[in-house]
Design a protein around this motif. Structure first.
Motif, PDB file in Angstrom:
ATOM      1  N   PRO A 186     -31.693 101.529 132.452  1.00 23.87           N
ATOM      2  CA  PRO A 186     -33.017 102.060 131.739  1.00 23.87           C
ATOM      3  C   PRO A 186     -32.443 102.609 130.271  1.00 23.87           C
ATOM      4  CG  PRO A 186     -33.060 102.810 133.986  1.00 23.87           C
ATOM      5  CD  PRO A 186     -31.567 102.166 133.928  1.00 23.87           C
ATOM      6  N   GLU A 187     -31.262 103.196 130.279  1.00 20.40           N
ATOM      7  CA  GLU A 187     -30.712 103.649 129.032  1.00 20.40           C
ATOM      8  C   GLU A 187     -30.546 102.234 127.898  1.00 20.40           C
ATOM      9  OE1 GLU A 187     -29.616 104.221 132.056  1.00 20.40           O
ATOM     10  OE2 GLU A 187     -30.498 106.523 131.999  1.00 20.40           O
ATOM     11  N   GLY A 188     -30.066 101.328 128.593  1.00 19.52           N
ATOM     12  CA  GLY A 188     -29.531 100.261 127.784  1.00 19.52           C
ATOM     13  C   GLY A 188     -30.871  99.376 127.320  1.00 19.52           C
ATOM     14  N   LYS A 189     -31.984  99.683 128.099  1.00 25.45           N
ATOM     15  CA  LYS A 189     -33.220  98.998 127.501  1.00 25.45           C
ATOM     16  C   LYS A 189     -34.100  99.712 126.252  1.00 25.45           C
ATOM     17  CE  LYS A 189     -34.154  96.512 131.768  1.00 25.45           C
ATOM     18  NZ  LYS A 189     -35.101  96.520 132.984  1.00 25.45           N
ATOM     19  N   LYS A 190     -33.347 100.819 126.153  1.00 21.33           N
ATOM     20  CA  LYS A 190     -33.989 101.907 125.019  1.00 21.33           C
ATOM     21  C   LYS A 190     -33.392 101.383 123.903  1.00 21.33           C
ATOM     22  CE  LYS A 190     -34.785 105.891 127.991  1.00 21.33           C
ATOM     23  NZ  LYS A 190     -34.259 107.445 128.135  1.00 21.33           N
ATOM     24  N   ILE A 191     -32.222 100.748 123.633  1.00 23.96           N
ATOM     25  CA  ILE A 191     -31.512 100.368 122.645  1.00 23.96           C
ATOM     26  C   ILE A 191     -32.279  99.661 121.579  1.00 23.96           C
ATOM     27  CG2 ILE A 191     -29.699  98.926 121.729  1.00 23.96           C
ATOM     28  CD1 ILE A 191     -27.816  99.933 124.157  1.00 23.96           C
ATOM     29  N   PRO A 192     -33.000  98.445 121.992  1.00 26.09           N
ATOM     30  CA  PRO A 192     -33.630  97.874 120.928  1.00 26.09           C
ATOM     31  C   PRO A 192     -34.776  98.812 120.382  1.00 26.09           C
ATOM     32  CG  PRO A 192     -34.278  97.073 123.397  1.00 26.09           C
ATOM     33  CD  PRO A 192     -33.055  97.873 123.158  1.00 26.09           C
ATOM     34  N   LEU A 193     -35.599  99.481 120.877  1.00 24.22           N
ATOM     35  CA  LEU A 193     -36.575 100.413 120.598  1.00 24.22           C
ATOM     36  C   LEU A 193     -36.075 101.453 119.709  1.00 24.22           C
ATOM     37  CD1 LEU A 193     -38.368 101.265 123.898  1.00 24.22           C
ATOM     38  CD2 LEU A 193     -38.949  99.500 122.549  1.00 24.22           C
ATOM     39  N   GLU A 194     -34.836 101.821 119.913  1.00 26.95           N
ATOM     40  CA  GLU A 194     -34.099 103.132 118.964  1.00 26.95           C
ATOM     41  C   GLU A 194     -33.714 102.259 117.846  1.00 26.95           C
ATOM     42  OE1 GLU A 194     -32.780 106.029 122.647  1.00 26.95           O
ATOM     43  OE2 GLU A 194     -31.323 104.698 121.730  1.00 26.95           O
ATOM     44  N   LEU A 195     -33.176 101.045 117.956  1.00 31.80           N
ATOM     45  CA  LEU A 195     -32.681 100.334 116.825  1.00 31.80           C
ATOM     46  C   LEU A 195     -33.581  99.882 115.900  1.00 31.80           C
ATOM     47  CD1 LEU A 195     -30.085  99.162 115.258  1.00 31.80           C
ATOM     48  CD2 LEU A 195     -30.072  97.410 117.011  1.00 31.80           C
ATOM     49  N   TYR A 196     -34.502  99.355 116.551  1.00 25.54           N
ATOM     50  CA  TYR A 196     -35.596  98.591 115.429  1.00 25.54           C
ATOM     51  C   TYR A 196     -36.352  99.897 114.639  1.00 25.54           C
ATOM     52  CZ  TYR A 196     -34.325  93.908 116.400  1.00 25.54           C
ATOM     53  OH  TYR A 196     -33.847  92.643 116.499  1.00 25.54           O
ATOM     54  N   ARG A 197     -36.698 100.654 115.543  1.00 31.32           N
ATOM     55  CA  ARG A 197     -37.554 101.872 115.296  1.00 31.32           C
ATOM     56  C   ARG A 197     -36.840 102.586 113.886  1.00 31.32           C
ATOM     57  NH1 ARG A 197     -40.822 103.170 120.675  1.00 31.32           N
ATOM     58  NH2 ARG A 197     -41.722 101.372 120.742  1.00 31.32           N
ATOM     59  N   SER A 198     -35.731 102.813 113.970  1.00 27.07           N
ATOM     60  CA  SER A 198     -34.640 103.373 112.835  1.00 27.07           C
ATOM     61  C   SER A 198     -34.778 102.658 111.610  1.00 27.07           C
ATOM     62  CB  SER A 198     -33.523 103.767 113.623  1.00 27.07           C
ATOM     63  OG  SER A 198     -32.558 102.676 113.870  1.00 27.07           O
ATOM     64  N   GLY A 199     -34.814 101.299 111.831  1.00 28.72           N
ATOM     65  CA  GLY A 199     -34.528 100.395 110.590  1.00 28.72           C
ATOM     66  C   GLY A 199     -35.786 100.856 109.750  1.00 28.72           C
ATOM     67  N   ASP A 200     -35.181 100.980 108.407  1.00 30.50           N
ATOM     68  CA  ASP A 200     -36.009 101.332 107.228  1.00 30.50           C
ATOM     69  C   ASP A 200     -35.653 100.555 106.137  1.00 30.50           C
ATOM     70  OD1 ASP A 200     -37.673 102.182 105.165  1.00 30.50           O
ATOM     71  OD2 ASP A 200     -37.587 104.389 105.579  1.00 30.50           O
ATOM     72  N   PHE A 201     -36.333  99.293 105.729  1.00 28.80           N
ATOM     73  CA  PHE A 201     -35.574  98.734 104.701  1.00 28.80           C
ATOM     74  C   PHE A 201     -36.119  99.415 103.421  1.00 28.80           C
ATOM     75  CE2 PHE A 201     -36.780  94.611 107.554  1.00 28.80           C
ATOM     76  CZ  PHE A 201     -35.457  94.528 108.044  1.00 28.80           C
ATOM     77  N   GLU A 202     -36.753 100.031 103.374  1.00 28.86           N
ATOM     78  CA  GLU A 202     -36.841 100.862 101.990  1.00 28.86           C
ATOM     79  C   GLU A 202     -35.751 101.640 101.592  1.00 28.86           C
ATOM     80  OE1 GLU A 202     -40.764 103.103 102.065  1.00 28.86           O
ATOM     81  OE2 GLU A 202     -41.862 101.255 102.108  1.00 28.86           O
ATOM     82  N   MET A 203     -35.023 102.100 102.547  1.00 28.31           N
ATOM     83  CA  MET A 203     -33.799 102.902 102.232  1.00 28.31           C
ATOM     84  C   MET A 203     -32.699 101.779 101.679  1.00 28.31           C
ATOM     85  SD  MET A 203     -32.904 104.812 105.899  1.00 28.31           S
ATOM     86  CE  MET A 203     -31.548 105.374 105.300  1.00 28.31           C
ATOM     87  N   ILE A 204     -32.918 100.534 101.602  1.00 26.49           N
ATOM     88  CA  ILE A 204     -31.844  99.659 100.917  1.00 26.49           C
ATOM     89  C   ILE A 204     -31.999  99.728  99.403  1.00 26.49           C
ATOM     90  CG2 ILE A 204     -31.121  97.269 100.711  1.00 26.49           C
ATOM     91  CD1 ILE A 204     -31.959  96.963 103.647  1.00 26.49           C
ATOM     92  N   GLU A 205     -31.097 100.206  98.737  1.00 29.96           N
ATOM     93  CA  GLU A 205     -30.866 100.242  97.272  1.00 29.96           C
ATOM     94  C   GLU A 205     -30.657  98.840  96.707  1.00 29.96           C
ATOM     95  OE1 GLU A 205     -28.547 102.516  93.553  1.00 29.96           O
ATOM     96  OE2 GLU A 205     -28.501 103.322  95.631  1.00 29.96           O
ATOM     97  N   LYS A 206     -31.771  98.192  96.050  1.00 30.10           N
ATOM     98  CA  LYS A 206     -31.608  96.928  95.684  1.00 30.10           C
ATOM     99  C   LYS A 206     -30.408  96.913  94.534  1.00 30.10           C
ATOM    100  CE  LYS A 206     -34.408  93.202  93.447  1.00 30.10           C
ATOM    101  NZ  LYS A 206     -35.815  92.973  92.777  1.00 30.10           N
ATOM    102  N   GLY A 207     -29.548  95.850  94.904  1.00 26.25           N
ATOM    103  CA  GLY A 207     -28.577  95.705  93.884  1.00 26.25           C
ATOM    104  C   GLY A 207     -27.258  96.368  93.989  1.00 26.25           C
TER     105      GLY A 207
END
Length: 277
Positions: A186-207
């Motif tokens: 069950p802990e392993g199945k949480k990984i995709p949820l935690e990983l994808y929900r933590s992703g925020d492309f706006e944090m990427i500084e263009k260039g």
């Protein structure tokens, strides 16, 4: 199957990794994506060794045989893992090969540590502040719906095998078992949820990657259903104008494995560029 080594990070977390080639050779760090392990690079690593490089490919925490984080499996924690892993192995500078989430993690890290990067080899990923999540990612990122999607996709080894064979028709049972090991608890199945929900492309500084004035290569599966080819051009235009783009025909998202023979030809070209500088 390539032999894996084990090291302990922070005195408690076991990390498995592949380490092939002469210890005195220049290092190539290979960072896998989701839902993979270091073995996504299993056909690329021998090529790197024959070219005279030391290939190091970790199983990211929670993947392959590496212990899961005691804390959440977030984008930030995986970036910190890279720092801890490299410090533990006393690796200062390296060529970075990265795929999918491994690229999202490690390219951000590279932007924070440009002096560490000798060259870049990027395959099938997103890396832009205006990138758009693919449909499966949107499911994972949505509360309640994501939990139901994970339970359906990763409920059994058979359901996972069906999913992977759709994406990688040539995948072996051995590799399916390796990748599915993430989702056995069950802990392993949480990984995709935690990983994808933590992703925020706006944090990427263009260039920001423009500061890495080193040889760069971008490789893409022609039939990638998750990361369209225009994302490859966006990465080149925004972050690494010195990069060449190579499209692998009749190959999908998992180009380093499914299209390994053609990718290895590009690996040779990449290091010809490196050695000509």
């Amino acid at each position: 199957m390539l032999e894996k080594k084990i090291l302990k990070i922070n005195g408690k977390q076991n990390v498995t990794y592949i380490d092939e080639g002469n210890v005195s050779s220049p290092v190539v760090l290979l960072v896998h994506g989701f839902p993979e392990s270091s073995l996504i690079w299993k056909e690329i690593i021998p090529k790197l060794v024959t070219l005279g490089y030391r290939a190091i490919a970790p199983d990211l925490p929670g993947f392959g045989q590496s212990d899961r984080f005691e804390v959440s499996s977030t984008w930030e924690n995986y970036r910190q893992f890279l720092s801890d892993f490299l410090e533990k192995l006393n690796i200062d500078r390296f060529h970075l090969f990265c795929h999918d989430w491994g690229a999202i993690i490690s390219l951000y890290w590279a932007g924070e540590h440009p002096e560490k990067i000798l060259s870049l080899f990027v395959t099938d990923t997103f890396y832009s502040p205006d990138a758009e999540w693919h449909d499966v990612a949107k499911l994972f990122r949505t509360p309640q719906i994501g939990e139901k999607a994970v339970e359906k996709l990763f409920a059994t080894r058979e359901s996972f095998a069906t999913l992977m064979r759709t994406s990688i028709p040539t995948i072996t049972d051995e590799l399916i078992d390796e990748f599915y090991s993430t989702f056995l608890t069950p802990e392993g199945k949480k990984i995709p949820l935690e990983l994808y929900r933590s992703g925020d492309f706006e944090m990427i500084e263009k260039g920001k990657l423009l500061q890495i004035q080193k040889p760069a290569t971008i490789v893409w599966g022609e039939c990638d259903q998750f990361c369209p080819l225009h994302d490859a051009h966006k990465i080149r235009d925004n972050e690494m104008p010195q990069a060449s783009i190579h499209t692998i025909p009749n190959v999908g998202h998992f180009a380093p494995y499914e299209g390994a023979e053609e990718v290895n030809k590009v690996v040779e070209l990449h290091f010809e560029k490196v050695q000509s500088r």
